[in-house]
Design a protein around this motif. Sequence first.
Motif: not given
Ligand code: CA2
Length: 152
Positions: A19, A24, A28, A82, A105, A107
């Motif tokens: 996504l 978001e 991201y 996640a 990651h 973020s």
């Molecule tokens: O910061 C990161 O790369 C994470 O691995 C991203 C995960 C999160 O659960 C980790 O804590 C940190 C989430 C990925 C979801 O990606 C999205 C991208 C766009 C819109 C919604 C979700």
Amino acid sequence: MNKENHKKILVLNGPNLNLLGTREPETYGHNTIDQLEALSVEAAAKHGLTVDFRQTNSEGILVDWIQEGRNGYAAIILNAAAYTHTSVAIHDAIAAITTPVIEVHLSNVFAREEYRHHSYVSDVAKGVICGFGTHGYVLAIDSVASMLRNQS
Ligand code: CA2
């Protein structure tokens, strides 16, 4: 293992990262997963390396791919998303292989909710990069190249 294979990096992305760029963006960024792949391919090519870039929403598939990384890959760059915070299976898969794994990651997980502060990946990873957005993948690829130079 032949020399060509040894120059390949397996880049693995976990759930919902398909996504990227669609929602978001404040967390991201604006790049899509396809743009992230192109960035990774370009960063690797600068070092004469290639990347095998994949994304899945399935924990079991991530485990299968980590096991696949045992042979023919110089390193694995892993954003388990996640599952980072939940998966003993991914921890065990990494612990079972000798291929170095770099955790990435987008973020800064430590500046976010407390449940993101623990990682089942970090203690079995060679290193961890977080908080630099998609540039973190470039930093990870540069680190693999540096590791390979130091080995030869
Ligand atoms: O910061 C990161 O790369 C994470 O691995 C991203 C995960 C999160 O659960 C980790 O804590 C940190 C989430 C990925 C979801 O990606 C999205 C991208 C766009 C819109 C919604 C979700």
